[in-house]
Design a protein around this motif. Sequence first.
Motif, PDB file in Angstrom:
ATOM      1  N   PHE A   6     -34.659  13.028  46.986  1.00 27.55           N
ATOM      2  CA  PHE A   6     -34.907  14.285  46.459  1.00 27.55           C
ATOM      3  C   PHE A   6     -33.552  15.075  46.330  1.00 27.55           C
ATOM      4  CE2 PHE A   6     -39.260  13.763  48.222  1.00 27.55           C
ATOM      5  CZ  PHE A   6     -39.854  13.216  47.010  1.00 27.55           C
ATOM      6  N   ARG A   7     -32.733  14.997  47.054  1.00 24.97           N
ATOM      7  CA  ARG A   7     -31.315  15.732  46.829  1.00 24.97           C
ATOM      8  C   ARG A   7     -30.642  15.246  45.995  1.00 24.97           C
ATOM      9  NH1 ARG A   7     -31.820  20.206  49.991  1.00 24.97           N
ATOM     10  NH2 ARG A   7     -32.778  19.950  52.286  1.00 24.97           N
ATOM     11  N   GLU A   8     -30.522  14.115  45.652  1.00 27.41           N
ATOM     12  CA  GLU A   8     -29.714  13.523  44.544  1.00 27.41           C
ATOM     13  C   GLU A   8     -30.426  14.054  43.073  1.00 27.41           C
ATOM     14  OE1 GLU A   8     -29.590   9.300  44.905  1.00 27.41           O
ATOM     15  OE2 GLU A   8     -28.706   9.423  47.006  1.00 27.41           O
ATOM     16  N   ALA A   9     -31.706  13.799  43.165  1.00 28.50           N
ATOM     17  CA  ALA A   9     -32.423  14.557  42.121  1.00 28.50           C
ATOM     18  C   ALA A   9     -32.076  15.835  41.816  1.00 28.50           C
ATOM     19  CB  ALA A   9     -33.734  14.040  42.185  1.00 28.50           C
ATOM     20  N   LEU A  10     -32.162  16.660  42.688  1.00 31.00           N
ATOM     21  CA  LEU A  10     -31.871  18.136  42.737  1.00 31.00           C
ATOM     22  C   LEU A  10     -30.347  18.397  42.458  1.00 31.00           C
ATOM     23  CD1 LEU A  10     -33.953  19.554  45.526  1.00 31.00           C
ATOM     24  CD2 LEU A  10     -34.202  19.853  42.906  1.00 31.00           C
ATOM     25  N   GLU A  11     -29.469  17.445  42.902  1.00 34.03           N
ATOM     26  CA  GLU A  11     -27.967  17.439  42.188  1.00 34.03           C
ATOM     27  C   GLU A  11     -27.788  17.230  40.930  1.00 34.03           C
ATOM     28  OE1 GLU A  11     -25.454  15.254  44.633  1.00 34.03           O
ATOM     29  OE2 GLU A  11     -26.160  16.112  46.601  1.00 34.03           O
ATOM     30  N   LYS A  12     -28.671  16.454  40.220  1.00 39.92           N
ATOM     31  CA  LYS A  12     -28.669  16.083  38.915  1.00 39.92           C
ATOM     32  C   LYS A  12     -29.403  17.324  37.986  1.00 39.92           C
ATOM     33  CE  LYS A  12     -28.413  11.204  39.537  1.00 39.92           C
ATOM     34  NZ  LYS A  12     -29.287  10.083  39.526  1.00 39.92           N
ATOM     35  N   ASN A  13     -30.489  17.786  38.496  1.00 37.35           N
ATOM     36  CA  ASN A  13     -31.441  18.706  38.032  1.00 37.35           C
ATOM     37  C   ASN A  13     -31.990  19.925  38.825  1.00 37.35           C
ATOM     38  OD1 ASN A  13     -32.886  20.357  36.246  1.00 37.35           O
ATOM     39  ND2 ASN A  13     -34.157  18.779  35.626  1.00 37.35           N
ATOM     40  N   PRO A  14     -30.981  20.680  39.362  1.00 38.27           N
ATOM     41  CA  PRO A  14     -31.271  21.870  40.283  1.00 38.27           C
ATOM     42  C   PRO A  14     -32.455  22.703  39.839  1.00 38.27           C
ATOM     43  CG  PRO A  14     -28.956  22.305  39.298  1.00 38.27           C
ATOM     44  CD  PRO A  14     -29.499  21.134  38.958  1.00 38.27           C
ATOM     45  N   GLU A  15     -33.004  22.732  38.665  1.00 39.35           N
ATOM     46  CA  GLU A  15     -33.912  23.509  37.925  1.00 39.35           C
ATOM     47  C   GLU A  15     -35.150  23.011  38.025  1.00 39.35           C
ATOM     48  OE1 GLU A  15     -33.019  26.849  37.209  1.00 39.35           O
ATOM     49  OE2 GLU A  15     -31.069  25.974  38.347  1.00 39.35           O
ATOM     50  N   ASP A  16     -35.577  21.706  38.463  1.00 39.06           N
ATOM     51  CA  ASP A  16     -36.747  20.852  38.578  1.00 39.06           C
ATOM     52  C   ASP A  16     -37.723  21.229  39.633  1.00 39.06           C
ATOM     53  OD1 ASP A  16     -38.585  18.962  38.314  1.00 39.06           O
ATOM     54  OD2 ASP A  16     -37.526  17.234  38.621  1.00 39.06           O
ATOM     55  N   ASP A  17     -38.660  22.111  39.182  1.00 40.46           N
ATOM     56  CA  ASP A  17     -39.433  22.705  40.036  1.00 40.46           C
ATOM     57  C   ASP A  17     -40.430  21.726  40.933  1.00 40.46           C
ATOM     58  OD1 ASP A  17     -40.996  22.122  37.870  1.00 40.46           O
ATOM     59  OD2 ASP A  17     -42.381  23.755  38.354  1.00 40.46           O
ATOM     60  N   GLN A  18     -40.447  20.522  40.055  1.00 38.57           N
ATOM     61  CA  GLN A  18     -41.561  19.427  40.692  1.00 38.57           C
ATOM     62  C   GLN A  18     -40.797  18.923  41.789  1.00 38.57           C
ATOM     63  OE1 GLN A  18     -42.646  17.011  37.279  1.00 38.57           O
ATOM     64  NE2 GLN A  18     -44.445  18.267  36.992  1.00 38.57           N
ATOM     65  N   THR A  19     -39.395  18.643  41.907  1.00 42.34           N
ATOM     66  CA  THR A  19     -38.671  18.030  42.804  1.00 42.34           C
ATOM     67  C   THR A  19     -38.621  19.009  43.877  1.00 42.34           C
ATOM     68  OG1 THR A  19     -37.335  16.610  41.131  1.00 42.34           O
ATOM     69  CG2 THR A  19     -36.624  16.729  43.309  1.00 42.34           C
ATOM     70  N   TRP A  20     -38.617  20.359  43.889  1.00 38.92           N
ATOM     71  CA  TRP A  20     -38.387  21.338  44.883  1.00 38.92           C
ATOM     72  C   TRP A  20     -39.731  21.190  45.684  1.00 38.92           C
ATOM     73  CZ3 TRP A  20     -34.444  23.027  47.079  1.00 38.92           C
ATOM     74  CH2 TRP A  20     -33.202  23.196  46.257  1.00 38.92           C
ATOM     75  N   VAL A  21     -40.837  21.020  44.953  1.00 39.38           N
ATOM     76  CA  VAL A  21     -42.157  20.872  45.483  1.00 39.38           C
ATOM     77  C   VAL A  21     -42.484  19.595  46.276  1.00 39.38           C
ATOM     78  CG1 VAL A  21     -44.711  20.816  45.129  1.00 39.38           C
ATOM     79  CG2 VAL A  21     -43.489  22.528  43.685  1.00 39.38           C
ATOM     80  N   ALA A  22     -41.832  18.746  45.701  1.00 42.63           N
ATOM     81  CA  ALA A  22     -41.910  17.258  46.559  1.00 42.63           C
ATOM     82  C   ALA A  22     -41.046  17.476  47.683  1.00 42.63           C
ATOM     83  CB  ALA A  22     -41.241  16.178  45.689  1.00 42.63           C
ATOM     84  N   LEU A  23     -40.021  17.820  47.744  1.00 40.71           N
ATOM     85  CA  LEU A  23     -39.129  17.962  48.977  1.00 40.71           C
ATOM     86  C   LEU A  23     -39.548  19.060  49.892  1.00 40.71           C
ATOM     87  CD1 LEU A  23     -36.623  17.281  50.369  1.00 40.71           C
ATOM     88  CD2 LEU A  23     -35.401  19.295  49.198  1.00 40.71           C
ATOM     89  N   GLY A  24     -40.229  20.256  49.617  1.00 43.16           N
ATOM     90  CA  GLY A  24     -40.842  21.091  50.275  1.00 43.16           C
ATOM     91  C   GLY A  24     -42.187  20.474  51.038  1.00 43.16           C
ATOM     92  N   SER A  25     -42.717  19.605  49.954  1.00 46.52           N
ATOM     93  CA  SER A  25     -44.137  18.933  50.840  1.00 46.52           C
ATOM     94  C   SER A  25     -43.611  17.829  51.856  1.00 46.52           C
ATOM     95  CB  SER A  25     -44.899  18.409  49.436  1.00 46.52           C
ATOM     96  OG  SER A  25     -45.405  19.200  48.636  1.00 46.52           O
ATOM     97  N   LEU A  26     -42.544  17.203  51.495  1.00 42.88           N
ATOM     98  CA  LEU A  26     -41.933  16.286  52.526  1.00 42.88           C
ATOM     99  C   LEU A  26     -41.705  16.994  53.775  1.00 42.88           C
ATOM    100  CD1 LEU A  26     -40.778  13.382  53.510  1.00 42.88           C
ATOM    101  CD2 LEU A  26     -38.585  14.213  52.418  1.00 42.88           C
ATOM    102  N   PHE A  27     -41.292  17.971  53.969  1.00 44.50           N
ATOM    103  CA  PHE A  27     -40.916  18.965  55.108  1.00 44.50           C
ATOM    104  C   PHE A  27     -42.197  19.376  55.546  1.00 44.50           C
ATOM    105  CE2 PHE A  27     -36.379  19.832  53.006  1.00 44.50           C
ATOM    106  CZ  PHE A  27     -35.825  18.924  53.623  1.00 44.50           C
ATOM    107  N   VAL A  28     -43.115  19.578  54.821  1.00 50.09           N
ATOM    108  CA  VAL A  28     -44.500  20.049  55.624  1.00 50.09           C
ATOM    109  C   VAL A  28     -44.674  18.970  56.398  1.00 50.09           C
ATOM    110  CG1 VAL A  28     -46.823  20.561  54.993  1.00 50.09           C
ATOM    111  CG2 VAL A  28     -45.243  21.857  53.826  1.00 50.09           C
ATOM    112  N   VAL A  29     -44.947  17.715  55.779  1.00 52.76           N
ATOM    113  CA  VAL A  29     -45.347  16.512  56.329  1.00 52.76           C
ATOM    114  C   VAL A  29     -44.573  16.082  57.690  1.00 52.76           C
ATOM    115  CG1 VAL A  29     -45.477  13.975  56.427  1.00 52.76           C
ATOM    116  CG2 VAL A  29     -46.288  15.445  54.481  1.00 52.76           C
TER     117      VAL A  29
END
Length: 128
Positions: A6-29
């Motif tokens: 997820f961090r690699e994906a955000l480095e390529k596209n830091p404006e991707d809200d879906q990746t931010w949600v996915a990373l946040g959901s991972l942290f919730v788990v």
Amino acid sequence: IAEELFREALEKNPEDDQTWVALGSLFVVLGKHKKALNCLNRANELSPDKAMVLHSLGAAYGNVNDNAKCIKYELAAVEADPGFAPALDGLGVALHRVHRITDAIDVFKEGDNARVVIHDAQVLRGVG
């Protein structure tokens, strides 16, 4: 590994809200609620009117027992997409936690009705 991807994906596209949600959901788990809220708040900055983002943020606040913010974001998700059953469920749970039982029941009924409409539409399309 998932966090790294997820961090690699955000480095390529830091404006991707879906990746931010996915990373946040991972942290919730993982029980890393502060990190989850940081990611989900970033997703909300990028897409403040997207029901899934608002619901994810509301659910994360519910996980840390911040019922006021949970209700705020779940309600915003429902306003963004009135038939979005996950947000209706989250809103119902939050209302129940603050002893607004009648309101919670009404919201749960609304969520059930939304699921019936979705199911009927799927049947008509031959999906369900």
